[in-house]
Design a protein around this motif. Structure first.
Motif, PDB file in Angstrom:
ATOM      1  N   GLY A  14       0.827  -1.201   0.000  1.00 40.09           N
ATOM      2  CA  GLY A  14       0.000   0.000   0.000  1.00 40.09           C
ATOM      3  C   GLY A  14       0.861   1.251   0.000  1.00 40.09           C
ATOM      4  O   GLY A  14       1.932   1.280   0.611  1.00 40.09           O
ATOM      5  N   SER A  15       0.413   2.298  -0.673  1.00 41.14           N
ATOM      6  CA  SER A  15       1.188   3.546  -0.743  1.00 41.14           C
ATOM      7  C   SER A  15       1.261   4.240   0.617  1.00 41.14           C
ATOM      8  O   SER A  15       2.178   5.013   0.882  1.00 41.14           O
ATOM      9  CB  SER A  15       0.573   4.493  -1.772  1.00 41.14           C
ATOM     10  OG  SER A  15      -0.771   4.779  -1.437  1.00 41.14           O
ATOM     11  N   LYS A  16       0.301   3.931   1.496  1.00 40.16           N
ATOM     12  CA  LYS A  16       0.291   4.542   2.833  1.00 40.16           C
ATOM     13  C   LYS A  16       0.540   3.496   3.921  1.00 40.16           C
ATOM     14  O   LYS A  16       0.157   3.665   5.067  1.00 40.16           O
ATOM     15  CB  LYS A  16      -1.054   5.242   3.078  1.00 40.16           C
ATOM     16  CG  LYS A  16      -1.322   6.392   2.126  1.00 40.16           C
ATOM     17  CD  LYS A  16      -2.683   7.012   2.358  1.00 40.16           C
ATOM     18  CE  LYS A  16      -2.953   8.130   1.368  1.00 40.16           C
ATOM     19  NZ  LYS A  16      -4.320   8.697   1.520  1.00 40.16           N
ATOM     20  N   GLY A  17       1.183   2.399   3.536  1.00 41.40           N
ATOM     21  CA  GLY A  17       1.476   1.334   4.485  1.00 41.40           C
ATOM     22  C   GLY A  17       0.571   0.134   4.284  1.00 41.40           C
ATOM     23  O   GLY A  17      -0.453   0.212   3.604  1.00 41.40           O
ATOM     24  N   GLY A  18       0.957  -0.982   4.881  1.00 42.17           N
ATOM     25  CA  GLY A  18       0.172  -2.200   4.742  1.00 42.17           C
ATOM     26  C   GLY A  18       0.334  -2.836   3.378  1.00 42.17           C
ATOM     27  O   GLY A  18       1.229  -2.480   2.597  1.00 42.17           O
ATOM     28  N   TYR A  19      -0.565  -3.769   3.102  1.00 43.36           N
ATOM     29  CA  TYR A  19      -0.535  -4.500   1.839  1.00 43.36           C
ATOM     30  C   TYR A  19      -1.929  -4.510   1.219  1.00 43.36           C
ATOM     31  O   TYR A  19      -2.925  -4.425   1.941  1.00 43.36           O
ATOM     32  CB  TYR A  19      -0.047  -5.935   2.046  1.00 43.36           C
ATOM     33  CG  TYR A  19       1.419  -6.004   2.388  1.00 43.36           C
ATOM     34  CD1 TYR A  19       2.367  -6.270   1.412  1.00 43.36           C
ATOM     35  CD2 TYR A  19       1.858  -5.772   3.691  1.00 43.36           C
ATOM     36  CE1 TYR A  19       3.723  -6.320   1.717  1.00 43.36           C
ATOM     37  CE2 TYR A  19       3.204  -5.808   4.012  1.00 43.36           C
ATOM     38  CZ  TYR A  19       4.132  -6.085   3.016  1.00 43.36           C
ATOM     39  OH  TYR A  19       5.466  -6.113   3.318  1.00 43.36           O
ATOM     40  N   ILE A  20      -1.976  -4.623  -0.102  1.00 42.43           N
ATOM     41  CA  ILE A  20      -3.263  -4.640  -0.802  1.00 42.43           C
ATOM     42  C   ILE A  20      -3.442  -5.989  -1.485  1.00 42.43           C
ATOM     43  O   ILE A  20      -2.553  -6.469  -2.193  1.00 42.43           O
ATOM     44  CB  ILE A  20      -3.350  -3.513  -1.849  1.00 42.43           C
ATOM     45  CG1 ILE A  20      -3.239  -2.147  -1.172  1.00 42.43           C
ATOM     46  CG2 ILE A  20      -4.672  -3.600  -2.623  1.00 42.43           C
ATOM     47  CD1 ILE A  20      -3.101  -0.981  -2.129  1.00 42.43           C
ATOM     48  N   GLY A  21      -4.598  -6.590  -1.213  1.00 41.28           N
ATOM     49  CA  GLY A  21      -4.960  -7.831  -1.877  1.00 41.28           C
ATOM     50  C   GLY A  21      -6.275  -7.649  -2.607  1.00 41.28           C
ATOM     51  O   GLY A  21      -6.960  -6.638  -2.434  1.00 41.28           O
ATOM     52  N   ARG A  22      -6.615  -8.627  -3.422  1.00 44.05           N
ATOM     53  CA  ARG A  22      -7.868  -8.576  -4.177  1.00 44.05           C
ATOM     54  C   ARG A  22      -8.730  -9.776  -3.818  1.00 44.05           C
ATOM     55  O   ARG A  22      -8.254 -10.902  -3.761  1.00 44.05           O
ATOM     56  CB  ARG A  22      -7.579  -8.594  -5.690  1.00 44.05           C
ATOM     57  CG  ARG A  22      -6.821  -7.373  -6.185  1.00 44.05           C
ATOM     58  CD  ARG A  22      -7.712  -6.187  -6.398  1.00 44.05           C
ATOM     59  NE  ARG A  22      -6.977  -5.020  -6.859  1.00 44.05           N
ATOM     60  CZ  ARG A  22      -7.547  -3.894  -7.292  1.00 44.05           C
ATOM     61  NH1 ARG A  22      -8.865  -3.800  -7.326  1.00 44.05           N
ATOM     62  NH2 ARG A  22      -6.827  -2.871  -7.676  1.00 44.05           N
ATOM     63  N   THR A  23     -10.018  -9.501  -3.592  1.00 49.20           N
ATOM     64  CA  THR A  23     -10.959 -10.593  -3.373  1.00 49.20           C
ATOM     65  C   THR A  23     -11.196 -11.305  -4.696  1.00 49.20           C
ATOM     66  O   THR A  23     -10.729 -10.863  -5.747  1.00 49.20           O
ATOM     67  CB  THR A  23     -12.313 -10.063  -2.850  1.00 49.20           C
ATOM     68  OG1 THR A  23     -12.956  -9.324  -3.906  1.00 49.20           O
ATOM     69  CG2 THR A  23     -12.148  -9.164  -1.635  1.00 49.20           C
TER      70      THR A  23
END
Length: 424
Positions: free
Chosen positions: A381-390
């Motif tokens: 993520g651009s602001k931290g964390g991670y991005i996943g897709r359902t």
């Protein structure tokens, strides 16, 4: 020889840049990540919208001012759509047309030798299987065809990309097999209209998807934009193909207007009723499907009543993703001969649609709270964390994760644009 590639626009254009990088690497060039380190700068342009055109022109000017000692090459749609403006903006730049990608190493060499090399025109080269340098090691862009069969009056891209050319199923499949073996977990099928695939060769998009899903491995297939008219003859088979576990339950099907008169003036080739029937049939058989659509606000013939029809349609179908564009004349587009409507009216309509969009998307996402999804983590993520897709391609932000892996998450919060979850 060091080359920097700057890319504007769609997934297909990103694929073109990755091919240019791959071809240059095979020719012993080095692809660098900073403009200042390059001998040659390639700007791969998009020209679909007026704001993007302005960004491209500004970038061309900025590059020439800041890096006047470096060679400049312009590629992408601007080369074919607006050569006169390009000549004025960058008189000494080399050119690579969208369908002349294989000439990239030659154009770069010519420019390094002080020549102005310009390769344009609609060739018939097959891009599937060409060498690529992926910009994301976990995501592979697979171009399945180029050009389109549509005649949309507002579009200039069709003049840049030319007539439809579908690539052989076996070439596409072989490329994707290699990508999966390399560790790619998301495969993005892209074209100007993926549903037009095979209309020049007798194949269909559903047949292609069915072939790709025979490839062993745990990956997800994201299918790019489909024109409603192109889907009609293959709809039942497409729905069946999308039911495969490896295919994201996500369809990008632009409507552009909710009024039949405007659709006719746009040259879309389908009615609102036909569009609604397509959506209804898909949702009936794949209830978890996410629908993305596009709307052009303020087409020259659009009245206030026509626009109200668009608002009504969006309320009816409740898409999960909505891309809104204000109409602007584009070079070569048929509709550019019509007077544009007042920009204040356009702005007002755009705000009304954006407000409706936010409400619908937020309500759609609220319904996901407390549900458990298996997501594929694809990026930081651009602001931290991670991005996943359902499975329905909805983005979920989680605190910790590993890119390229599948995890189960519980959704505990929602905004209009993404979900928040925790690993369970």
């Amino acid at each position: 020889m060091k080359v920097y590639i700057d890319t504007f626009g769609c997934t297909f254009n990103q694929g073109d840049s990755q091919i240019m990088a791959g071809l240059l690497k095979e020719d012993n060039a080095q692809i660098v990540s900073k403009m200042e380190d390059a001998d040659v700068i390639i700007l791969n342009t998009c020209y679909v919208k007026q704001p993007t055109e302005q960004k491209v022109i500004n970038r061309i000017k900025k590059v020439q001012e800041q890096f006047s000692d470096k060679k400049l090459i312009i590629s992408g749609c601007m080369v074919e759509i607006d050569p006169d403006k390009l000549k004025k903006a960058a008189p000494s730049a080399g050119w690579i047309g969208p369908r002349q990608i294989k000439s990239t190493p030659d154009v770069v060499k010519s420019c390094m030798n002080g020549e102005v090399s310009r390769m344009i025109g609609h060739g018939d080269e097959i891009k599937a299987g060409l060498p690529k340098i992926r910009f994301d090691p976990f995501v592979h862009i697979s171009q399945i065809c180029e050009g389109c069969v549509g005649r949309c009056t507002y579009c200039c891209t069709r003049f840049a990309r030319g007539k439809l050319q579908s690539y052989p199923v076996e070439d596409i499949k072989k490329e994707i097999e290699s990508a999966v073996e390399d560790g790619c977990v998301e495969i993005q099928l892209t074209a100007q209209d993926t549903a037009a695939y095979g209309k020049d060769t007798g194949k269909t998009l559903s047949e292609l998807i069915n072939e790709i899903t025979t490839i062993p491995g745990d990956f997800r297939l994201r299918v790019g934009m489909m024109h409603p008219k192109s889907m009609m003859g293959d709809l039942d088979e497409l729905i069946q193909a999308f039911m495969h576990r490896n295919v994201y339950k996500f369809m990008h099907i632009p409507i552009q207007s909710g009024n039949d008169s405007v659709l006719m003036h746009m040259g879309r080739g389908h009615t609102v009723a036909q569009y609604k029937e397509i959506i209804s049939e898909i949702k009936e058989k794949i209830p978890e499907i996410s629908i993305a659509t596009d709307i052009i606000v303020g087409y020259p013939t659009e009245t206030d009543e026509d626009f109200q029809d668009t608002l009504k349609l969006i309320k009816d179908i409740k898409p999960n993703f909505i891309h809104i564009s204000k109409y602007r004349h584009r070079p070569m587009a048929i509709s550019s001969s019509l007077p544009e409507i007042d920009h204040n009216i356009m702005k007002k309509r755009s705000k009304a649609l954006n407000d409706l969009k936010s409400k619908i998307l937020y309500k759609n996402n609220l319904a996901e709270i407390d549900k458990v999804h298996e997501i594929l983590i694809t990026e930081k993520g651009s602001k931290g964390g991670y991005i996943g897709r359902t499975n329905s391609y909805k983005p979920v932000v989680i605190e910790n994760g590993e890119i390229g892996t599948f995890v189960k998450v519980k959704i505990n919060n929602a905004t209009s644009t993404y979900l928040k979850g925790s690993v369970v």
